[in-house]
Each structure stands twice: as C-alpha cells, then as structure tokens.
Design a protein around this motif. Structure first.
Motif, mmCIF file in Angstrom:
data_model
loop_
_atom_site.group_PDB
_atom_site.id
_atom_site.type_symbol
_atom_site.label_atom_id
_atom_site.label_comp_id
_atom_site.label_asym_id
_atom_site.label_seq_id
_atom_site.Cartn_x
_atom_site.Cartn_y
_atom_site.Cartn_z
ATOM 1 N N GLU A 5 -58.355 74.737 9.707
ATOM 2 C CA GLU A 5 -56.905 74.567 9.553
ATOM 3 C C GLU A 5 -56.297 73.688 10.627
ATOM 4 O OE1 GLU A 5 -57.582 78.680 11.474
ATOM 5 O OE2 GLU A 5 -58.491 77.408 9.944
ATOM 6 N N GLN A 52 -57.663 69.529 3.402
ATOM 7 C CA GLN A 52 -56.414 70.060 2.844
ATOM 8 C C GLN A 52 -56.512 71.578 2.794
ATOM 9 O OE1 GLN A 52 -53.958 67.871 1.990
ATOM 10 N NE2 GLN A 52 -52.505 69.488 1.511
ATOM 11 N N THR A 53 -55.611 72.250 3.476
ATOM 12 C CA THR A 53 -55.698 73.714 3.544
ATOM 13 C C THR A 53 -55.292 74.385 2.232
ATOM 14 O OG1 THR A 53 -53.472 73.775 4.489
ATOM 15 C CG2 THR A 53 -55.328 73.760 6.034
ATOM 16 N N SER A 54 -54.344 73.804 1.524
ATOM 17 C CA SER A 54 -53.966 74.380 0.235
ATOM 18 C C SER A 54 -54.931 73.883 -0.828
ATOM 19 C CB SER A 54 -52.536 73.991 -0.132
ATOM 20 O OG SER A 54 -52.400 72.592 -0.204
ATOM 21 N N GLN A 114 -57.388 80.852 1.771
ATOM 22 C CA GLN A 114 -57.256 80.362 3.137
ATOM 23 C C GLN A 114 -57.950 81.284 4.127
ATOM 24 O OE1 GLN A 114 -53.409 79.113 4.390
ATOM 25 N NE2 GLN A 114 -53.037 77.804 2.616
ATOM 26 N N GLU A 163 -51.209 79.194 -6.114
ATOM 27 C CA GLU A 163 -51.821 79.602 -4.850
ATOM 28 C C GLU A 163 -52.773 80.766 -5.106
ATOM 29 O OE1 GLU A 163 -52.722 79.065 -1.001
ATOM 30 O OE2 GLU A 163 -51.277 77.863 -2.134
#
Length: 828
Positions: free
Chosen positions: A353, A361-363, A304, A299
């Motif tokens: 989001e 895809q947020t990730s 984000q 991550e």
C-alpha cells in the motif's frame, strides 16, 4: 495470465539461433494484482463451507508472456503431466483442469481457445473477445465482461453528451482494431462524429525490431500530436499503455509538439495502466483528466487486508511474488546460494500500500474483479454439479472427481447457467452468448506528483437500466486536464456557428468541418450549428441579429399619426374652400361670368370636386368591408363626373363657336341636353365598370404579411388589379379628351372663355395621375394609400384652382368686370 513481457531475438535463418530461450524479460508490476485476485478468490471459496464442501479448489498460474507461441505452449502444458511437458500426452489422472481463466488480451484468448476448445475445457476470459472465435469454440467460451458493443455505444453517447464531434482514433494493429474501424467508426460518423485521424499502434514483437517499432510509433504520434482535436479515443489492449508512456520522452528528442497534456483521452475497457520497468519514473501528467471505461466493479471486502499480509518470504508457492517484489520495491533477495546483489535487500516487510498508484493499485481494478468473479463462477458451477444427479451416478462409477475428469465438457453449460451473488453483493450471471450481464463504469484518471493515479467513478453504462437511464455521467465530479482550468473541453473542427448563422460544408474536409454563413434575409437561426436557417412565421420578422423572430405590428393609415392628420386636414381644408367657392357662385349666379360657361355644369363640377376631397377621408381609417367597397368605386365615379363636366364645358364652348357660323347644323346640339348626355354617359360607363368589378372581384380587407418586412399591412385588397386600372384608364381617357378639346378651343374669342384654364388644369390633372402610377407601385404599406390620397387631393385642387381662381378673382376682387357692358366691349 500475462505478467511478464519477454523480448527475444527474431529468427531470420541467416545465422545460428541463440541458445538462450529469450533475450530479456520485463515485468509489468501493475498486473500482479490479477494474481492476487485469483488467490484471494480461491482462498475465500476454500474456507466457505457453503461452496464445494469437502472439496478444495486448486489452481496453476501460467504466464503467456503476451506471445502467441508461449500461449500455445502453456495451453498444451495444462493438458500434460505436471512437470513433464509432452504435448497431447498425460500420464496420470491428477491435476486435471476443470476450467481455465485466461487473458488479458485478445490474442492470448484466441490462441488459448484454439487448443483448449478441442478438449472441451470451459474457458473464462477477462480480456477482450477475440474476433476469430468459432461457433464450435463458443460453447466452451465465457466472457467476464459485457457485450463489447455496449461499450462502443457508451463511448458514442459520451462524445455526443459533451458534443465532442471532432476526434482522433489510436487503435491496436490487430483484428480487434480492424473490427472497431470497420464496424463502429461508420456508426459514429452516422451520429455526427468525425475523425481527423485514425492511426494504429505499432506492434512490439522482437527486441531486435524495437527500433522499427519506435520509428513507426513516431510517425503515428507525430500525426496525432499535430492534430487540432482535443479528444483522443484510444482503442487498445492492456499493454498499450506502455507505448503511450513512451511518447513524452520521445517528444523531447524529436521535432514533435507535445500536446498530449492538453488532450482528453478516452480509453476502452481493455486498457489499464501498465508500464515497463524503465518507465517507472516516467512523467504521467498527460494522463491527468483522462476518461476510461472499465467493467463495473464493487469493493470486495477483505481484499486489501489480504494483500497487506502478503510476505514474499513466507509465500513459497507464488513464483511471481519475489520477482514482482524486487521490481516494485527496487530491492533484491539472496539467490539459492545466499549471494546478494549490490543494492537494497528485500526484507519482506515492505508494504504494497506504500507503492505509488502507477506501480500497484490498492483498489481492485476491473480486470481483477473479473478474475475474482470468474473463480466464483467456476466454483458455483462445480457446486451445482456436485449437488446434481451426476453425483449419485458418479459414486456408482467410483468417485465424483473421476467422473468429472472424464466429462468436464458438461461443466460449460453449468457455468453459463449459473447465477450467484458474489461477496460484494452483486448478482453475477451470463447471457445466452456467454457474455457477462453487467455494466461499464466510466472512470476519471487523476494523477499526482508522486506518480500516483486515482481513478474516480464519474459515470456508468448499464444496458439493463430503464430506457433513458442507461447512460449516466456526473460532469461536476470530472477533473479535466489542467489546460482547460476545469472548463468543459471543446473538440470541434472549428468554432460553433453562432446564432444568426448556418453551417455550410467545406469542400475536401470532413463533414463536421464547415464555414458559417449569415442567414439569408427573412430567416433566423436560434441555435448554434444549425444546418439551415428557419423562416419566421408570416406574422413575425427576424431581429437585427437574425437569432429570433419579432411580432410584426399591424399598420394602416389612421388619424392617430401625423401623416393621416395632415392629409385629413388638407382634405377638409380643400372641401371647405370648394364649398366656399360653390357658395360664392350660387350667390352670384345671375352675374355674366357665372352664366357665361354653363352655370349648371359649374355647380355640378364644384359639388363633385367637394365630394372628391371628402372621398379621400375614406382612405384614412382602418379598412373594413364597407370602406373597401366604397373607396375605389366612389373615387372613380366622382372623378369621372368631375372630369366629364370639364369635358362637357369645353365641348359646348367649341360647338358654340361652330354653331354661329352661317349654315351650321350644330345649333340644335347646344343646350342642357348635350351637357347632360356627356356627363350621364360618362358616369354610366364608369358605373358599369365599377358594377362589374364589385360583382366579379369584390374588394375586401386583407392582411398583407409580405409587403413590408416589419409590418402587417392592413389594406383593402382590390380584388382585381385589372379592374382598378380600368377605372383609372377611363378617367385618363376623359381627361385626355378634355385636354385635347380645351387645347383646340384655347384661342377662341370670348371674354369668359375657360378653354385656356381647362387646358392647364387638365395638364396638371394628367401629370398628377401619370406620376401616380410609378409612385404607387414603388411604395409599400400605408404609404401607397397616402400616395393615392395625395393624388386625389392634388388633381382635385388643380381643377379647382386652375378653373375657378380667375373667375373668383373677377367676382370677388374685380366685380366691375363682371357685367354685360364689359362683355360687349370685349366682343367689339
């Protein structure tokens, strides 16, 4: 980068080409994250004073449009003056690229390398490695993912871990697909994986040929859908998902069973979730429970927050953003003249989001993470160059940037040798082949009714991990397709062969298709799908199900079982009777009936009949060395003496009548000497046979493991079967002679002539032992010993009863007949 898919009319030289450059464009909204990852990485670097101080990193984004021709064009455009495309000409020294990040499929990377390697520009690719990469290009070529063979090894380990040996393959129709089929499929087969089908994706090229693509696709998926495999291996590029998404819709209109919802899809690292605009509302339930390989990612902090603040109205330099925004949110921006199409108006306040996972895809995905690391690799290489001796040399020549514009090819070495930690804390470096040293993650796809896709990390392939820990999988975390109700899916050509069965190959079928046959007698299979049944150890035997071995019990005839007690009781009873008869004869030894037929032979016969009954007891016990030595030899010698006594008695009777004839010379042979000669001679011969037997092949206690399936027979090994039958044969010879002589003398006149009784007793004796041989050979274990004991008792009892019962009748019940007057009266 490839963001937009274009369809254009093919040129067949039969009509004038259309004036339009292309016929139609479609946007893959899922790939916009690649641009965001690039922009985010550049912005991070530019605000970081530790990397490239006093320098600003810039970039240009070119869309290759999944087309070789467009890839060649943009590669040449990179080398031209910005805004003025003249191939191989550059009119200024500004905006010279120091590196190119390319992807996302192998064709883009291959065609890009063909042009850029000529100019020695470093290239970092985040798509699959092209097969046609030349050694001259390899020096400027860096892969932002590990060696692809590690992925294939991981897929193999995944299949073997879950025992999915019956699979199917769908692969791209290009050189990468050929390489997979030619090099990896044979390795899978060697490890026990077999394939029901190996089919290729149709290739989308021109809009006018889309009907042909659908037709080819239907043939491919018809084969796949009708297969019995539960696991599909999908080897595709990043855009291959668009074809897979078309399957459910097409299946509704064609005679194709839609079984994809009940399959486990295993997708390679090159693939990602992509869709075309008209597939936005396509049902994606068939992807539920799929497994995919992705480049290991962490991550990235701040990503984000970065895309949440993006606004298409404020971002003037991002030419893709408004196009993406309109497609993702189904709204429209006013054109340059202020005109607005019918529909929703984009405000710019829409939030990424809030989009379903199938749209955005947020990730950070694995491909975006590779782009992010590629930007940092270039930045660290530039930073190393800026800090090196080249900096001082460049200052003399008039500027660092001018120097690197002239010698950008040296940057490739710095990129390959760079080692750094990214903002996620992961160490990034390349091996000597220009491949990123990293791991692969195994992701589990979980779909929801709102078209969202959640990818959960459930495993990992790490080539750098210690041996035995390179492959990890968390089975409990995996969500399987709904059809399996969270039970582990099975993918076998046929059901497992259960315990007690072995596999045998089906003719004309793949090697993992087999029939199950019961194990042969005496063998077991204690695991499923055994190729061959196992032989139990000698001291064990298979159970009824033939899935385990049971210890054999040691068996021998003993006094603790009914059969042993019965035979021992019979032996003792006949011994007592024989002793009683002997006592009666001794008591009446002076009576005519006892004296008439050689009293001494009668005593000898009774004594050895007593011993024959008692010798049977040697057979009813645990075999030991002494008992094994005595059993057959004692039996043979005792019976020989008994039968020779009978022979002597009958011989004397015959000779007595012959000697009474006038002029006969037989009178001198009558008497004790003849009887002793017959008995001792016979005994000597049998003793000699037994002595030879004991000296050459001594009997010994032995464990017979094979005679009876469930028992270990503790027996006396006779040492030599031939010698055993020699003993029996000599006894049989004596018995036959006795029978013949007695038969000839049965009608001689004598009140107490025993010939007729001896004839009958020898008939019984011979019948018993003739029956003994086949019966003995047909029985097993302790019952062989019981047969021999019974034969000993029966033959001895026959002699005792047939010869002595008439005399006992006279002595005990009719004593008035036992006198000389009766004898003379009978003769007269």
């Amino acid at each position: 980068m490839s963001q937009i898919y274009i369809f254009f009319n093919s040129i067949d030289f039969k009509k004038c080409p259309a004036r339009d450059l292309f016929d139609d464009i479609v946007i893959m909204t899922q790939l916009y994250q690649h641009i965001l990852a690039l922009v985010f990485a550049v912005k991070e670097i530019n605000v970081n004073p530790q990397i490239l101080p006093n320098l600003t990193l810039g970039f240009h984004i070119y869309n290759s449009q999944f087309s070789p021709s467009w890839t060649y064009r943009v590669s040449l455009e990179l080398l031209s003056t910005y805004g003025r495309y003249i191939p191989n000409y550059k009119c200024d020294l500004q905006n010279n690229p120091v590196a190119v990040i390319g992807g996302s499929n192998s064709e883009v990377c291959l065609h890009m390398a063909t042009i850029l390697s000529i100019y020695k520009i470093p290239q970092l690719i985040y798509g699959s490695a092209p097969v046609g990469k030349m050694k001259t290009e390899a020096a400027f070529y860096h892969q932002m993912f590990p060696n692809i063979d590690h992925q294939y090894e991981g897929i193999l380990k995944l299949l073997l871990h879950f025992r999915w040996t019956w699979t199917g393959v769908l692969t791209v129709n290009d050189e990468n697909g050929d390489r997979f089929i030619q090099s990896m499929v044979p390795k899978f087969i060697l490890r026990g994986i077999c394939f029901d089908f190996i089919e290729r994706f149709p290739t989308i090229t021109y809009s006018s040929g889309f009907t042909d693509v659908v037709t080819d696709g239907l043939k491919t998926f018809n084969i796949a859908m009708r297969s019995t495999v539960n696991v599909w291996l999908i080897h595709g590029e990043i855009d291959a998902m668009t074809l897979l998404l078309a399957v459910p819709g097409i299946s509704e209109y064609e005679d194709i069973p839609m079984k994809a919802k009940g399959k486990v899809w295993i997708m390679t690292v090159q693939m990602d979730f992509t869709s075309l605009p008209f597939q936005r509302d396509q049902n994606i339930d068939f992807l539920h429970g799929a497994l995919s390989f992705t480049i290991h990612s962490e991550e990235v902090l701040g990503f984000q927050d970065f895309f949440q603040t993006r606004n298409p109205i404020l971002e003037k330099e991002d030419g893709f953003m408004k196009v993406y925004w309109e497609e993702a949110f189904k709204c429209y921006f006013p054109d340059s003249e202020g005109n607005v199409q019918d529909g929703n108006i984009c405000t710019g306040d829409e939030k990424l989001e809030t989009l379903p996972g199938s749209i955005f895809q947020t990730s950070m995905t694995g491909h975006s993470y590779s782009i992010y690391n590629a930007v940092y690799a270039v930045a660290h290489a530039l930073h190393a160059a800026h800090s090196s001796q080249f900096k001082h040399r460049a200052i003399v020549d008039g500027g660092w940037l001018t120097f690197w514009n002239q010698q950008v090819w040296k940057l490739s070495h710095l990129v390959r040798s760079s080692i750094f930690n990214n903002s996620a804390g992961e160490e990034i470096y390349f091996n000597q082949n220009g491949e990123l040293e990293s791991a692969f993650d195994i992701m589990n796809w979980v779909t929801f009714a709102n078209q969202s896709v959640l990818r959960v990390r459930v495993g990992r392939i790490d080539p750098q991990a210690p041996l035995g820990k390179q492959f990890t999988i968390h089975e409990d975390a995996i969500v399987w397709p709904s059809r399996f109700n969270q039970a582990l899916p099975l993918s076998l050509c046929n059901d497992n062969c259960h315990l007690g069965y072995s596999r045998t190959k089906k003719e004309g079928e793949p090697f993992c298709c087999y029939d199950c046959l019961p194990c042969p007698e005496g063998k077991i299979s204690n695991q499923k799908d055994m190729d061959d049944c196992l032989q139990c150890p000698e001291d064990q035997y298979p159970n009824h199900a033939q899935d385990s071995c049971i210890p054999k019990v040691i068996s021998f005839l003993s006094y603790e079982e009914t059969l042993g007690v019965t035979l021992a009781t019979l032996a003792l009873s006949f011994s007592f009777i024989t002793a009683l008869v002997l006592g009666i004869f001794v008591k009446h030894r002076d009576t005519p009936i006892v004296k008439a037929n050689n009293r001494n032979l009668t005593y000898t016969l009774l004594i050895f009949l007593l011993l024959s009954f008692l010798c049977a007891l040697l057979f009813i016990c645990q075999p030991k060395t002494l008992t094994c030595l005595l059993r057959q030899t004692a039996f043979g010698i005792i019976f020989t003496v008994a039968v020779s006594c009978v022979l002597a008695k009958t011989t004397i009777v015959v000779l007595a009548f012959v000697a009474t004839m006038p002029g006969s010379r037989m009178r001198k042979w009558l008497g004790k000497r003849l009887a002793a000669s017959i008995v001792l001679g016979s005994c000597l011969i049998q003793t000699t046979i037994c002595t030879v037997w004991l000296s050459t092949s001594t009997p010994f206690p032995d464990f017979n493991m094979h005679l009876v399936v469930k028992e270990i027979i503790l027996e006396c090994n006779e040492g030599s079967v031939a010698m055993f039958y020699c003993v029996l044969g000599f006894m049989g010879l004596l018995a036959a002679l006795s029978f013949c002589v007695a038969f000839l003398a049965r009608k001689l006149p004598d009140s107490f002539n025993e010939a007729k009784f001896i004839t009958f007793s020898m008939l019984v004796f011979c019948s018993v032992w003739l029956t003994f041989v086949p019966t003995y050979l047909s029985t097993r274990g302790k019952y062989m010993v019981a047969v021999e004991i019974f034969s000993i008792l029966a033959s001895s009892a026959g002699l005792l009863i047939c010869i002595f019962s008439p005399k006992l009748y006279i002595i005990v019940l009719r004593p008035e007949l036992n006198n000389k007057e009766q004898l003379r009266r009978t003769k007269q």
